[in-house]
Write a protein that holds these residues in place. Structure first.
Motif, PDB file in Angstrom:
ATOM      1  N   ALA A 141      37.524  50.687  42.610  1.00  0.00           N
ATOM      2  CA  ALA A 141      37.036  49.572  43.433  1.00  0.00           C
ATOM      3  C   ALA A 141      38.104  49.083  44.394  1.00  0.00           C
ATOM      4  O   ALA A 141      37.807  48.643  45.512  1.00  0.00           O
ATOM      5  CB  ALA A 141      36.581  48.438  42.523  1.00  0.00           C
ATOM      6  N   GLN A 142      39.367  49.139  43.973  1.00  0.00           N
ATOM      7  CA  GLN A 142      40.482  48.693  44.792  1.00  0.00           C
ATOM      8  C   GLN A 142      41.447  49.850  45.019  1.00  0.00           C
ATOM      9  O   GLN A 142      41.518  50.773  44.206  1.00  0.00           O
ATOM     10  CB  GLN A 142      41.233  47.540  44.104  1.00  0.00           C
ATOM     11  N   ARG A 143      42.177  49.775  46.114  1.00  0.00           N
ATOM     12  CA  ARG A 143      43.147  50.829  46.395  1.00  0.00           C
ATOM     13  C   ARG A 143      44.223  50.846  45.302  1.00  0.00           C
ATOM     14  O   ARG A 143      44.804  49.816  44.964  1.00  0.00           O
ATOM     15  CB  ARG A 143      43.813  50.619  47.750  1.00  0.00           C
ATOM     16  N   SER A 144      44.465  52.006  44.745  1.00  0.00           N
ATOM     17  CA  SER A 144      45.525  52.182  43.771  1.00  0.00           C
ATOM     18  C   SER A 144      46.237  53.491  44.073  1.00  0.00           C
ATOM     19  O   SER A 144      45.766  54.291  44.894  1.00  0.00           O
ATOM     20  CB  SER A 144      44.966  52.175  42.342  1.00  0.00           C
ATOM     21  N   ARG A 203      40.733  49.307  56.345  1.00  0.00           N
ATOM     22  CA  ARG A 203      40.411  48.570  55.124  1.00  0.00           C
ATOM     23  C   ARG A 203      39.899  49.530  54.054  1.00  0.00           C
ATOM     24  O   ARG A 203      39.073  50.384  54.318  1.00  0.00           O
ATOM     25  CB  ARG A 203      39.339  47.511  55.439  1.00  0.00           C
ATOM     26  N   TYR A 204      40.402  49.341  52.858  1.00  0.00           N
ATOM     27  CA  TYR A 204      40.041  50.247  51.787  1.00  0.00           C
ATOM     28  C   TYR A 204      38.651  49.940  51.239  1.00  0.00           C
ATOM     29  O   TYR A 204      38.321  48.786  50.938  1.00  0.00           O
ATOM     30  CB  TYR A 204      41.043  50.157  50.631  1.00  0.00           C
ATOM     31  N   ARG A 205      37.864  50.987  51.112  1.00  0.00           N
ATOM     32  CA  ARG A 205      36.574  50.912  50.446  1.00  0.00           C
ATOM     33  C   ARG A 205      36.446  52.131  49.549  1.00  0.00           C
ATOM     34  O   ARG A 205      36.558  53.264  50.014  1.00  0.00           O
ATOM     35  CB  ARG A 205      35.426  50.864  51.453  1.00  0.00           C
TER      36      ARG A 205
END
Length: 326
Positions: A141-144, A203-205
């Motif tokens: 769900a989030q950039r890692s 933006r990360y998606r």
């Protein structure tokens, strides 16, 4: 020139319409529509005496693929991150296929150092490898980032698999008919090749990152087919349609809730991977497949990857993954 009968022409037309409609082609409806017209698949024992490696094999499509290969007689190696889940998958496969030979190998495919260690162990234990299925996948769900600081979907879907394939190239070259399969996704149709591989400029998606890297798997399959052709190694990419797997339920709960009744079983989603691994004669290398048929790599006619951009992206990924310039 091959002339199709009226029945074959009708089946081909229905298949194409279903594929382009997405909802029909990717769902269990498409599978049921098509499988009735398939020729008999690989016979029992088609992979007897052969060794197959499946990444991300502790559940879902990976486990179903591994079970399908085991049913055809292959010795199967489940490459997993979690030992407990891997051992559970092994026992489930053994119960389903009592005579099967199934091993578990631990490796975080996103960690390039871990990939090196895994490849060294595999080469020692299995000097010849006949089938490799790159199925491991994530949709964060989030950039890692991976252990080496790379965006996680890129590391999991592209960099780690590239490195593992290259490190195991001698074992694959020792096979009489090695096949490397990339389990992509129909979602790759939604994204072009981009040079913002690490999401440093946009933006990360998670869904976009997933689809971008799945696009790279398909685009790189053609390049890898040429790279490995001198060693007799075939490279194929495919997508499984919409399958009911833990990954889909966890990462896309809304999609799973709405489309659930139309989702394929994991075995139906894995069917083309098993078929590509075992069908004879070997399919043409470098192609993209779904439901045992070659598919276009772009949704609309006339679309294509920019060759210069693809080469730049390939060069960056290959360098990062530690491939030489041969």
């Amino acid at each position: 020139m091959m002339i199709l009968s009226a029945r074959e022409l009708c089946a081909t037309l229905l298949d194409t319409v279903a594929d382009r409609s997405v909802l029909i082609g990717y769902s269990r409806l498409g599978y049921r529509l098509r499988h009735r017209s398939w020729a008999p698949g690989p016979p029992p024992g088609a992979l007897a005496g052969r060794t197959a490696l499946v990444t991300g094999a502790s559940s879902g499509l990976g486990q179903a693929t591994a079970e399908g290969l085991a049913r055809l007689g292959a010795r199967v190696i489940l490459l997993v991150r979690n030992e407990e889940r891997g051992l559970r998958a092994r026992e489930e496969i053994r119960r389903a296929v009592p005579e099967s030979e199934v091993d578990v190998e631990l490796c975080d495919i996103a960690d390039l150092s871990a990939v090196d260690g895994c490849a060294a162990r595999l080469t020692t234990r299995h000097p010849v490898l006949d089938v490799m299925v790159h199925n491991a996948g994530v949709l964060p769900a989030q950039r890692s980032e991976s252990a080496q600081g790379h965006e996680l979907t890129l590391a999991t879907h592209v960099l780690g698999p590239l490195r593992l394939t290259e490190r195991l190239r001698p074992a694959l070259a020792g096979s009489r008919d090695a096949r490397v399969l990339w389990m992509s996704s129909g979602g790759m149709y939604t994204q072009p090749i981009t040079e913002d591989l690490e999401f440093r400029e946009s933006r990360y998606r998670g869904a976009v990152a997933y689809s971008r890297t799945k696009r790279l798997q398909v685009a790189f399959a053609g390049l890898l087919a040429r790279r490995y052709a001198p060693d007799g190694i075939g490279v194929h990419s495919l997508h499984p349609g919409w399958a009911d797997t833990p990954g889909v339920a966890d990462s896309l709960p809304g999609f799973h809730r709405v489309i659930g009744p139309l989702l394929r079983t994991p075995a139906e989603g894995a069917d083309t991977a098993v078929w590509l691994a075992a069908t004879s004669p070997a399919p043409e290398s470098g192609r993209f497949w779904h439901d045992r048929r070659q598919r276009p790599t772009h949704y609309l006619p006339g679309q294509h990857d920019d060759p210069a951009r693809l080469q730049r992206v390939w060069a960056r990924c290959a360098h990062t993954a530690g491939l030489d310039d041969r």
